[in-house]
Each structure stands twice: as C-alpha cells, then as structure tokens.
Scaffold this motif. Structure first.
Motif, PDB file in Angstrom:
ATOM      1  N   LYS A 204       0.858  -1.191   0.000  1.00 57.16           N
ATOM      2  CA  LYS A 204       0.000   0.000   0.000  1.00 57.16           C
ATOM      3  C   LYS A 204       0.891   1.237   0.000  1.00 57.16           C
ATOM      4  O   LYS A 204       1.969   1.222   0.593  1.00 57.16           O
ATOM      5  N   PRO A 205       0.452   2.326  -0.654  1.00 62.57           N
ATOM      6  CA  PRO A 205       1.306   3.518  -0.734  1.00 62.57           C
ATOM      7  C   PRO A 205       1.358   4.284   0.584  1.00 62.57           C
ATOM      8  O   PRO A 205       0.437   4.180   1.404  1.00 62.57           O
ATOM      9  N   HIS A 206       2.438   5.031   0.765  1.00 61.93           N
ATOM     10  CA  HIS A 206       2.547   5.899   1.940  1.00 61.93           C
ATOM     11  C   HIS A 206       2.768   7.315   1.446  1.00 61.93           C
ATOM     12  O   HIS A 206       3.906   7.767   1.350  1.00 61.93           O
ATOM     13  N   ILE A 207       1.720   7.995   1.074  1.00 62.12           N
ATOM     14  CA  ILE A 207       1.879   9.388   0.653  1.00 62.12           C
ATOM     15  C   ILE A 207       0.951  10.263   1.478  1.00 62.12           C
ATOM     16  O   ILE A 207      -0.082   9.802   1.968  1.00 62.12           O
ATOM     17  N   GLY A 208       1.328  11.522   1.566  1.00 59.59           N
ATOM     18  CA  GLY A 208       0.608  12.411   2.475  1.00 59.59           C
ATOM     19  C   GLY A 208      -0.683  12.958   1.913  1.00 59.59           C
ATOM     20  O   GLY A 208      -1.050  12.701   0.761  1.00 59.59           O
ATOM     21  N   GLY A 209      -1.382  13.721   2.741  1.00 57.43           N
ATOM     22  CA  GLY A 209      -2.603  14.425   2.333  1.00 57.43           C
ATOM     23  C   GLY A 209      -3.701  13.472   1.892  1.00 57.43           C
ATOM     24  O   GLY A 209      -3.855  12.372   2.433  1.00 57.43           O
ATOM     25  N   TYR A 210      -4.459  13.916   0.898  1.00 52.89           N
ATOM     26  CA  TYR A 210      -5.574  13.101   0.409  1.00 52.89           C
ATOM     27  C   TYR A 210      -5.254  12.467  -0.947  1.00 52.89           C
ATOM     28  O   TYR A 210      -6.148  11.999  -1.634  1.00 52.89           O
ATOM     29  N   ASP A 211      -3.961  12.510  -1.327  1.00 55.24           N
ATOM     30  CA  ASP A 211      -3.601  11.968  -2.644  1.00 55.24           C
ATOM     31  C   ASP A 211      -3.532  10.441  -2.636  1.00 55.24           C
ATOM     32  O   ASP A 211      -3.330   9.819  -1.598  1.00 55.24           O
ATOM     33  N   TYR A 212      -3.672   9.885  -3.835  1.00 51.65           N
ATOM     34  CA  TYR A 212      -3.590   8.437  -4.023  1.00 51.65           C
ATOM     35  C   TYR A 212      -2.391   8.080  -4.892  1.00 51.65           C
ATOM     36  O   TYR A 212      -1.869   8.908  -5.639  1.00 51.65           O
ATOM     37  N   LYS A 258      -8.166   7.230   2.691  1.00 48.86           N
ATOM     38  CA  LYS A 258      -8.040   8.675   2.421  1.00 48.86           C
ATOM     39  C   LYS A 258      -9.402   9.366   2.472  1.00 48.86           C
ATOM     40  O   LYS A 258      -9.519  10.502   2.919  1.00 48.86           O
ATOM     41  N   LEU A 259     -10.424   8.663   2.014  1.00 48.61           N
ATOM     42  CA  LEU A 259     -11.763   9.256   2.027  1.00 48.61           C
ATOM     43  C   LEU A 259     -12.218   9.510   3.467  1.00 48.61           C
ATOM     44  O   LEU A 259     -12.772  10.573   3.788  1.00 48.61           O
ATOM     45  N   ARG A 260     -11.941   8.544   4.337  1.00 48.01           N
ATOM     46  CA  ARG A 260     -12.301   8.656   5.749  1.00 48.01           C
ATOM     47  C   ARG A 260     -11.615   9.871   6.378  1.00 48.01           C
ATOM     48  O   ARG A 260     -12.208  10.643   7.114  1.00 48.01           O
ATOM     49  N   LYS A 261     -10.352  10.057   5.988  1.00 51.12           N
ATOM     50  CA  LYS A 261      -9.567  11.189   6.496  1.00 51.12           C
ATOM     51  C   LYS A 261     -10.196  12.516   6.008  1.00 51.12           C
ATOM     52  O   LYS A 261     -10.359  13.455   6.793  1.00 51.12           O
ATOM     53  N   ALA A 262     -10.590  12.560   4.732  1.00 54.67           N
ATOM     54  CA  ALA A 262     -11.182  13.796   4.177  1.00 54.67           C
ATOM     55  C   ALA A 262     -12.508  14.112   4.865  1.00 54.67           C
ATOM     56  O   ALA A 262     -12.797  15.272   5.185  1.00 54.67           O
ATOM     57  N   VAL A 263     -13.298  13.073   5.109  1.00 49.35           N
ATOM     58  CA  VAL A 263     -14.600  13.276   5.761  1.00 49.35           C
ATOM     59  C   VAL A 263     -14.394  13.778   7.192  1.00 49.35           C
ATOM     60  O   VAL A 263     -15.066  14.704   7.644  1.00 49.35           O
ATOM     61  N   LYS A 264     -13.436  13.178   7.869  1.00 43.72           N
ATOM     62  CA  LYS A 264     -13.158  13.570   9.261  1.00 43.72           C
ATOM     63  C   LYS A 264     -12.671  15.017   9.314  1.00 43.72           C
ATOM     64  O   LYS A 264     -13.166  15.826  10.111  1.00 43.72           O
TER      65      LYS A 264
END
Ligand code: KG4
Length: 340
Positions: A204-212, A258-264
């Motif tokens: 799985k990738p390890h990148i910051g923010g909401y990017d994929y 990432k979606l969960r993080k954006a919603v939170k």
C-alpha cells in the motif's frame, strides 16, 4: 415552458445520448464498443470510427424513446473533455452541427463534473435520494481517482487525487497480467465475490494528504505473481478468486482510508461515490459499512450511471441552462482538464 436538454457523451468508447425534461430523465441510450476487447484496451482510432457510425442512430433513438421531436429541444449539452481527442471530436462536432441547424444553445460539460452530478439524475415516479451541498465525492474511474468537495453544481474543489495510475487503470492492468479479459474491473469484481480477501497481501502507498497512488500496488502485484508462477505454473488458475478478492480489498482499503480522512477533516458527512469503479461491489459494501460505523449519509449511483453515460451530461446541462451558461460554436474539445 419546459426545459428539454439533449446530452451527448463520446469521451472514450461509449457513444451515448440522453434526454432530460425539467430535470427528469426521459431516455438514455448507450452504444458500447466491443471492438476493443480483442486488444485488451481502448484503441483510440477504432473508438473514433465507431463513434462516427453510432452517433446519429444513438441520438435518433434517444429522441424517439423520449417521445421528443428535435424542434422541442431547448439546448444540446455535450462532453467537451477530458477524454480521447478523436472520440471527443465526434460528439463535439455533432453537437455544434445540431445546435446550429436547430438554432438552439450549446452547453459544454466537463466529463468529471458530469460523473459527480450523476447523483442528481431523477427518473419518472422515483423518490429522489440526492445529496445536498456541500458533499464529498469519491470519483473513481479508468482515468481518475479523486476526492472532491462539492459546494454547488458549479463549485467543486479537488482535495486529493492520484499522482500516477487511477484505481480502475490499476485493476485493469492487474487483470491483464492475470490473463483475464478487458475491461478487468467487472471480471475482478465477479471473481472477488467467491474469494478470500485476506489470502494475499500487496503493498500500500505511503503518501501524504488526500492523494492516491496505485503504481506501487500494480508493480507489487506483478512481481509477486511472477514469483508464484515460477514455482507453480498453474498458480493463477488455482488462486484466481483469492487473487481477485485480495487485490480488490487492497484497492478499496486505499480508497477508503483517504476518504475517511477527508470526511473527518472537513466534517462533511454526506459522502457520494461516482465513476466506473463505483460499480464495484466491494467498494459499495465498504461505503455501506462506513455509513453504519461512522454515521455517513451515503449516495451510491445506480449501476447504469456509474460508467460513461449521457444522462449525467444532460443533467449537468440542465443545471447550466438555468444559469444561461452557454458556449460559443468555435469552442475546441480538450483532452486534458481538471475539475473546476
Ligand atoms: O468511468 P468509466 O466508465 O470510464 C472512465 O471515464 O474512465 O470507468 C471505467 C473503469 C474501468 O477501469 C473499469 O474496469 C472500471 O471502471 N470498472 C470496474 C467495475 N466496472 C467498471 N471496476 C471495478 N469493479 C467493477 N464492477
């Protein structure tokens, strides 16, 4: 007076036309192009040729099914981009000729914006279940993976997006490596339903923010498979369903984390999913699970509005028509563009 919009979509390998009257869908016709199956991917030249053959009969059929004469149309909405240039030009040129001949306005539509607004398509006699603004939309297709904050039909902000492959592209490529057909998405989905999602682990990738990022997963899948096949040439055949289920789970986990993080972070709990990959049952189930667990109000499109279709172009055109947001006839198509 009623507002009747003809929508035209030809950005990739589906030729589609739809008619929407006062926000209600009257017809939607899609001609898909089987010609690409033999090549394991869309061949741009063949796609534009097929659009040329399909566009007139598809529009004719959409008007016929809607019971609408072309003289009754208020405007023609068309996909301007992004997409394959040769494919786009067929729909754009058709829309220009049609609107000029009828003396009605043209409305340009951003294909990605169309996918998001597919949630506002309503059908006759149907109880509408539509998101209210603002909402968060996960847009996942063969060409895009984005988390979008939607403040209005014409005000969208990309919070995060893929820095390399799109989710659908990764699924299609992994499926190709397994020797499955094209497009791989629906095949992986079907196989995954019978497999164990915990059987294999992929990176799985390890990148910051909401990017994929999905290119690392694709490489990890390919290299692992090579090793396993070296030891057992029948490996793929014997583990097809487990491979599909594990791959699907990895992609769904990446998308949902990432979606969960954006919603939170935004505190916006109305969450929609759109684009071709939103047909995926694993992703749909993950949405339902998140709704239960985190109290999200979720919006999952009907299967017919997940992949490319003109109904989403027509509904976007309907919104723009009310703002008199028309475009000039000399407007070029664009192959690359982000969401506005
Ligand atoms: O939105 P779309 O029709 O075209 C683009 O604009 O890209 O999305 C096509 C993508 C393909 O990668 C296809 O494999 C994927 O959507 N797809 C699926 C499923 N149905 C289509 N992926 C996973 N599961 C599915 N059921």
């Amino acid at each position: 007076m009623s507002i009747i919009i003809l929508g035209i979509e030809s950005s990739c390998d589906d030729t589609s036309a739809a008619v929407i009257k006062d926000g209600v869908l009257l017809s939607s016709v899609i001609a898909s192009q089987a010609v690409h199956e033999a090549y394991g991917g869309v061949v741009p030249e063949l796609a534009s040729r097929a659009h040329q053959q399909n566009i007139v009969p598809v529009v004719h059929e959409a008007l016929k099914r809607a019971g609408v004469a072309k003289e009754e149309l208020s405007a023609v909405a068309f996909t301007r981009g992004p997409g394959l240039m040769g494919s786009l030009l067929v729909g754009v040129s058709f829309a220009k000729g049609f609107s000029r001949a009828l003396g009605i306005p043209m409305i340009e539509v951003n294909h990605l914006q169309g996918h998001v607004l597919a949630h506002f398509i309503s059908e006759e006699g149907e109880e509408p279940h539509q998101p209210s603004f603002p909402f968060i939309c996960l847009l996942v297709s063969g060409g895009n993976s984005q988390i979008i904050r939607v403040d209005a039909y014409n005000k969208m902000e990309v919070l995060g997006q893929t820095i390399d492959d799109a989710a659908g592209e990764a699924i299609d490529k992994c499926s190709k490596v397994m020797g499955l057909g094209y497009p791989g998405g629906p095949i992986i989905d079907r196989l995954a339903r019978q497999g164990n999602p915990e059987a294999f682990t992929f990176s799985k990738p390890h990148i910051g923010g909401y990017d994929y990022s999905f290119s690392g997963l694709k490489t990890s899948f390919l290299y692992s498979l090579r090793e396993w096949v070296k030891e057992d040439p029948e490996f793929i055949e014997h583990h097809k369903t487990d491979l599909a289920a594990s791959l699907e789970k990895t992609i769904v986990d990446i998308l949902m984390d990432k979606l969960r993080k954006a919603v939170k972070d935004t505190g916006i709990k109305e969450v929609a999913v759109a684009g071709g990959v939103s047909a995926n049952n694993g992703l749909r189930n993950a949405f339902r699970e998140h709704a239960r667990k985190y109290g999200w109000d979720i919006f999952i499109p009907k299967f017919g509005y997940t992949t490319d279709n003109a109904a989403m172009i027509a509904i976007t055109g309907y919104f723009k028509y009310q703002d008199k947001d028309f475009c000039p006839i000399d407007l070029p198509a664009y192959s690359r563009v982000t969401i506005k």
